[in-house]
Scaffold this motif. Sequence first.
Motif, PDB file in Angstrom:
ATOM      1  N   ALA A 183       0.618   4.030  21.527  1.00  0.00           N
ATOM      2  CA  ALA A 183       1.581   2.944  21.316  1.00  0.00           C
ATOM      3  C   ALA A 183       2.768   3.462  20.510  1.00  0.00           C
ATOM      4  O   ALA A 183       3.906   3.027  20.715  1.00  0.00           O
ATOM      5  CB  ALA A 183       0.908   1.771  20.620  1.00  0.00           C
ATOM      6  N   SER A 184       2.500   4.423  19.610  1.00  0.00           N
ATOM      7  CA  SER A 184       3.600   4.950  18.789  1.00  0.00           C
ATOM      8  C   SER A 184       4.554   5.798  19.627  1.00  0.00           C
ATOM      9  O   SER A 184       5.657   6.102  19.204  1.00  0.00           O
ATOM     10  CB  SER A 184       3.036   5.777  17.642  1.00  0.00           C
ATOM     11  N   LEU A 185       4.081   6.196  20.805  1.00  0.00           N
ATOM     12  CA  LEU A 185       4.930   7.025  21.676  1.00  0.00           C
ATOM     13  C   LEU A 185       5.730   6.194  22.687  1.00  0.00           C
ATOM     14  O   LEU A 185       6.551   6.738  23.427  1.00  0.00           O
ATOM     15  CB  LEU A 185       4.056   8.037  22.427  1.00  0.00           C
ATOM     16  N   LEU A 186       5.462   4.888  22.714  1.00  0.00           N
ATOM     17  CA  LEU A 186       6.144   4.044  23.710  1.00  0.00           C
ATOM     18  C   LEU A 186       7.666   4.139  23.607  1.00  0.00           C
ATOM     19  O   LEU A 186       8.379   3.966  24.588  1.00  0.00           O
ATOM     20  CB  LEU A 186       5.710   2.581  23.564  1.00  0.00           C
ATOM     21  N   GLU A 187       8.147   4.395  22.385  1.00  0.00           N
ATOM     22  CA  GLU A 187       9.600   4.473  22.173  1.00  0.00           C
ATOM     23  C   GLU A 187      10.144   5.877  22.417  1.00  0.00           C
ATOM     24  O   GLU A 187      11.289   6.173  22.078  1.00  0.00           O
ATOM     25  CB  GLU A 187       9.934   4.051  20.731  1.00  0.00           C
ATOM     26  N   THR A 188       9.332   6.743  22.962  1.00  0.00           N
ATOM     27  CA  THR A 188       9.737   8.138  23.164  1.00  0.00           C
ATOM     28  C   THR A 188      11.058   8.244  23.942  1.00  0.00           C
ATOM     29  O   THR A 188      11.362   7.386  24.783  1.00  0.00           O
ATOM     30  CB  THR A 188       8.634   8.929  23.907  1.00  0.00           C
TER      31      THR A 188
END
Lengths: 314, 258
Positions: free
Chosen positions: A141-146
């Motif tokens: 989920a922390s990578l969704l904004e990648t």
Amino acid sequence: MTEEKQYASFMERIRAGEKIEATDWMPIEYRKLLIKLIHMHAVSEIMGAYPEKEWVPRAPSLRRKLAIMAKVQDEMGHGQLLLRVVEDLSAPLGRTREELVSDIYHGKVKFHNVFHMEARTWADAGVIGWLVDGAAIINQASLLETSYGPYARVLKRICAEESFHMQHGENIILALAMGTDAQRQSLQTALDYWWESLLFFFGPQEVTPAAKQMMHYQIRLKTNEELRQKFLDKYVPRIQSLGLTIPDLSLRYDDSQKKWRYQAPDWHKFSQIVTQNKGPKSEERMLLRKKAHEDQQWVREAMRNHNISISSAL
Amino acid sequence: MNNINDLRYREVLIECLYQMADDKLLLGHRDSEWLGCCPDIEGDVAFSSIAQDEVGHATFYYQLLHQLGEDDPDRLAFGRDASKWRNCMLVERENDDWTYSITRHLFFDQFDQIRLQAMCTSSYEPLQHGVKKMIREEYYHLLHMKTWFKQLGRAGGVATQKLQQAIEKLWPDVNGMFSFAGIEEDLLRFELIQLTPTEMRVKWEAEMKALFQQANMSWPGEFPQLKHDGRKGEHSAALKTLLLTMGEVYQSEPSAKW
């Protein structure tokens, strides 16, 4: 445009929060960091199927059998989607799917520590679904904004599916927690076994040079420690509410620092497991992957050389 | 003629449902053993999807059995002795290699399609409804297996050699699919099914002969007589091993909720 200007305008796009696409110009460093991260993610999904594979044939009810089959299928499916993303990124470097897969058993790509560990009981399979997938969701989920568009889109689907996995795992755990003495005991034993691996899962506390570069390019936005703290925030109360004991007597929430204090996992032991493939199941599972890939090359060749259209099959 | 209160009607309906349920659960279980071991990742995803359909169908049949007064579905699946299983031998065999698994699935799916179609107007309505839904899913399984079979057959080299060996190994088990263990006449009489086993086999042969031709494979000829009939509870050691694995956790505490 000179390379310098290209780089400047690329970084301008990153800072403006734009998504980079597969066909866009990108610095080679950015490409390589993406390949490293997403290849490891893909391979972790694929190798992540093995611990549970051992319990698919043993699932103790028809409902559980269907659920765990669907869950492991999802993992393979995630692996496939992610490999497609890496394939596109690697194409200019002349790398193919065949190599991306054989890298696994040649030890050229790492996968998460948890998938080197044993799944000894049905309770282990439950804990994998609940806490390993729970940890994975926090990470993903922390990578969704990648900043890389194709990765972000695949992650969106993965996160949606992973949240079902977590519920699947939680459901198995609840049945065990409310079950017989033997079931509760096996659950506690499973938690004791997995706890340290789960803490290690998020990686070392210090920010490595590679991680720093990934944050520079906004490939990832949070540090390992921030993610581990999130995991503890979410799961410590849940685990305790089931009457389970977390095998860390020093674990406590530090109000002044607003963070969890915990007994650090054996960093050295687990990094050996990941970098040297020295976990209890590393070799066996890599061999399975090797057999699947190499021993059946003739099948893939048969498919490539003799394409027939599906419509003529019936 | 649906007379669920007729003792014999119930008896043959139940027997027939066991045959169908057991076929499906074992095939689905065998499919799921391919998890993580298929020749490519795409194949893995596909096989797993098929496995889930099969186990889903088995669950449907076990639920019908439970409604007819038989044991709880989980107990039927995980707590029954091998001699009580009514599946044909073909589906209990170990997976062997890719060509064997594909061809076994193809042979069974073709049979299953014919059996399901012969039940589309079954006198037992709950079965008729389920069958109509399952036919839609089975269409894709059969398409998938036929595509593989043709491609492996036309590829030449190792693939075709292995395919030939798989066909030979499977051939003695083909007849077993068409056994109804003595209830076939009653199934027809009660209009639970519309075809005799011989009619079904003729249809199966016609479909498969056409496919063999397209795949450049030669037809092995007559089916050998059955030595053991799985539908009568005669099974191989492979089934016993499979059931031990499948029931391992369930049997560790059969009264527990899992």
